[in-house]
Design an enzyme around this catalytic site. Structure first.
Site, mmCIF file in Angstrom:
data_model
loop_
_atom_site.group_PDB
_atom_site.id
_atom_site.type_symbol
_atom_site.label_atom_id
_atom_site.label_comp_id
_atom_site.label_asym_id
_atom_site.label_seq_id
_atom_site.Cartn_x
_atom_site.Cartn_y
_atom_site.Cartn_z
ATOM 1 N N ASP A 120 9.148 43.400 18.219
ATOM 2 C CA ASP A 120 8.879 43.215 19.487
ATOM 3 C C ASP A 120 9.478 43.944 20.440
ATOM 4 O OD1 ASP A 120 11.686 41.627 18.727
ATOM 5 O OD2 ASP A 120 10.953 40.555 20.535
ATOM 6 N N ASP A 130 12.181 48.994 18.058
ATOM 7 C CA ASP A 130 11.361 48.751 16.545
ATOM 8 C C ASP A 130 9.451 49.534 16.921
ATOM 9 O OD1 ASP A 130 12.760 46.412 16.008
ATOM 10 O OD2 ASP A 130 11.577 44.762 17.310
ATOM 11 N N ASP A 137 11.398 42.677 11.636
ATOM 12 C CA ASP A 137 13.048 42.872 12.685
ATOM 13 C C ASP A 137 13.154 40.830 12.897
ATOM 14 O OD1 ASP A 137 14.916 43.683 14.465
ATOM 15 O OD2 ASP A 137 13.532 42.744 16.080
#
Length: 417
Positions: A325, A329, A126
Site C-alpha cells: 500500500d 512498496d 507487506d
C-alpha cells in the site's frame, strides 16, 4: 529525505471516479496472453477455411453435381466457419471478468493479470498498512536518561512531525494527545526505513530503530532486555539518543486488520505460499507473523530492498504476487508477476498495481484468485466450443454427409448456426 509543505487540488478528469472508469475501460480493451493464441490460430484458420471451401466447390463441380450445388457448399463452409467464435472467446470473458471485479470493488487493470493471478506460487504481504491497519499507536514510553516521559515524547515528535512514515505519525499523534508543545527543529534529515536525525538547541538527536542506532555507532546494550521484551510483544521500538547517548525508547503497536488471519489460512489451504515482508526487526516481525499464521518472514528489509526480495523469489522459479500500500512498496508491486495495491494506499502504489482492491478488504485477495480462475475456465470453455463447433460444422457444410444421407447444409441454416 527532507521535508516540505505543499497543496494539491484535483480536477474532473483526475478524480477517483474518472480514474476508475478509465482503468476498467483500458482493462476491457487489453488482450490476455491466451488471446494471442486464438489470434494466431485465427490467422491460419481463415485462409484454411477459404481453401477448404474452394476444394469443396471444385470437388462437387468436377463430380458433376453442377454449379449451384458446388456454390452452395462453398458458401455454407464460409458462413459456418466464420471465426468470430474464436475471436470473441477471450475478450468477452475478459470484459465480463473485469466488469464483475469492478462490481466487487476489485479494479483489474490488464487482462494478463486476470489470466495469471490464479497461477501464482507465492503471495508476499507487506506488513504495515497491509496486514496491519497502518494506524499504529504509542503504547510504551520508557525514559532511561535525563528526560521525563513527556519530554522524551516531545523530543521524538520534534523530528518525526516532518516525516511521512506511519510510525512517525503515531509519535506525533501521541504528542497531540498529551497536549505537548512541539518546537520546530533547526535541521532535519530522514533515513527511509531507519529513522531521522534532528538538530535542536545545539544537540544532535537520533530517533529510529536499533539498526539505525548501530549504524550511528550508538551502543544499545544497556536497553537490550527491554528491547527484547517489547519486540516479543510484537511492538516496534523507536529509540531516542541525544549526542549518541540513549535517553529512552517508545514502544509502538499496530493492530492486525480484520480477517487477516482467515485470509492467510484460506490462501494456504489453496496451496499458495504466503510470506510477510517488513522493515521491522526479526522479533517484532516474527511475533506478528505468528499471530496471523505466516511461517516465512522477511524482516529488517529496507524500502529499496523489497524489490530485491521479490526478484530472489522469481529467480528461484516462483510466480509472485506482491500486496502492498505504500510509496516504498511500489517498486516491488511493479516487479511482481501480479502486483496488488490496496485502495487506501498511496497514489504511486495504486498506479503500480495490476490490480487495486478499492475496499481495502484483504478477503478480496482470495476473490481475485477465484475471479481469475473462473475467467480462465470460461475462456477455455469458449475456445473449446469454438473449436468443436468448427471441427464438426465445416465437414458437414462441405457436404461429407451428402453421399450417405442425401442431406446438404443450407447456407441459411449455416448462418443461423
Amino acid at each position: 529525505t527532507g521535508s516540505f509543505t505543499f497543496e494539491a487540488k484535483k480536477v474532473g478528469s483526475e478524480t477517483v471516479l474518472a480514474h476508475i472508469i478509465k482503468l476498467v475501460e483500458e482493462a476491457q480493451g487489453s488482450k490476455a496472453p491466451i488471446q494471442k493464441l486464438a489470434d494466431t490460430i485465427s490467422a491460419y484458420f481463415v485462409p484454411a477455411v477459404v481453401v477448404i471451401a474452394m476444394i469443396a466447390f471444385v470437388v462437387w463441380w468436377k463430380l458433376g453435381f453442377g454449379f449451384p450445388f458446388a456454390l452452395t457448399t462453398f458458401i455454407a463452409v464460409l458462413i459456418i466457419a466464420c471465426p468470430c467464435a474464436l475471436g470473441l472467446a477471450t475478450p468477452t470473458a475478459v470484459m465480463v471478468g473485469t466488469g464483475k471485479g469492478a462490481e466487487m470493488g476489485i479494479l483489474i487493470k490488464d487482462a494478463e493479470a486476470l489470466q495469471t493471478a490464479h497461477q501464482m506460487d507465492v503471495i508476499v504481504f507487506d506488513k504495515t498498512g497491509t496486514l496491519t491497519t497502518g494506524n499504529p499507536e504509542v503504547t510504551d514510553i520508557l525514559s532511561i536518561g535525563k528526560y521525563t516521559e513527556k519530554k522524551l515524547l516531545q523530543r521524538a515528535a520534534m523530528g518525526e512531525k516532518n516525516s511521512e512514515h506511519p510510525l512517525a505519525e503515531a509519535i506525533v499523534r501521541a504528542s497531540q494527545r498529551h497536549r505537548l508543545w512541539v518546537p520546530q527543529v533547526q535541521a532535519f534529515r530522514s533515513f527511509p526505513g531507519r529513522g531521522v536525525v534532528e538538530a535542536y538547541g545545539g544537540k544532535k538527536i537520533y530517533v529510529g530503530t536499533r539498526r539505525f542506532m548501530e549504524e550511528a555507532k550508538i551502543d544499545t546494550s544497556s536497553i537490550e532486555s527491554t528491547l527484547e521484551r517489547l519486540e516479543n510483544e510484537g511492538k516496534t521500538v523507536v529509540i531516542l539518543a541525544e549526542d549518541k547517548k540513549i535517553q529512552g525508547m517508545l514502544g509502538i503497536a499496530d493492530t492486525l486488520k480484520a480477517h487477516a488471519k482467515e485470509v492467510i489460512e484460506d490462501l494456504q489451504r489453496r496451496g499458495i505460499g504466503v510470506s510477510m515482508i517488513t522493515g521491522d526487526n526479526k522479533r517484532t516481525a516474527s511475533a506478528v507473523a505468528r499471530e496471523v499464521g505466516i511461517e516465512h518472514v522477511m524482516s529488517e528489509v529496507l524500502p529499496e530492498d523489497k524489490v530485491k526480495e521479490v526478484k530472489k523469489l522469481q529467480d528461484a522459479g516462483k510466480k509472485v504476487v506482491f500486496v502492498g500500500d505504500g510509496v516504498n512498496d511500489a517498486p516491488a508491486i511493479t516487479q511482481a508477476n501480479v502486483g496488488i495495491a490496496l485502495g487506501s494506499g498511496t497514489d504511486v502504489a495504486l498506479e503500480s498495481g495490476n490490480i487495486v482492491l478499492m475496499k481495502d478488504d484483504l478477503r478480496d485477495v482470495a476473490k481475485v484468485m477465484e475471479l481469475s480462475a473462473y475467467s480462465m475456465k470460461k475462456i477455455k470453455q469458449n475456445l473449446f466450443w469454438a473449436f468443436i463447433y468448427n471441427v464438426v460444422g465445416i465437414p458437414v457444410a462441405a457436404g461429407v454427409l451428402y453421399p450417405v444421407t442425401g442431406w446438404l447444409l443450407n447456407p441459411i441454416i449455416a448462418g443461423a448456426a
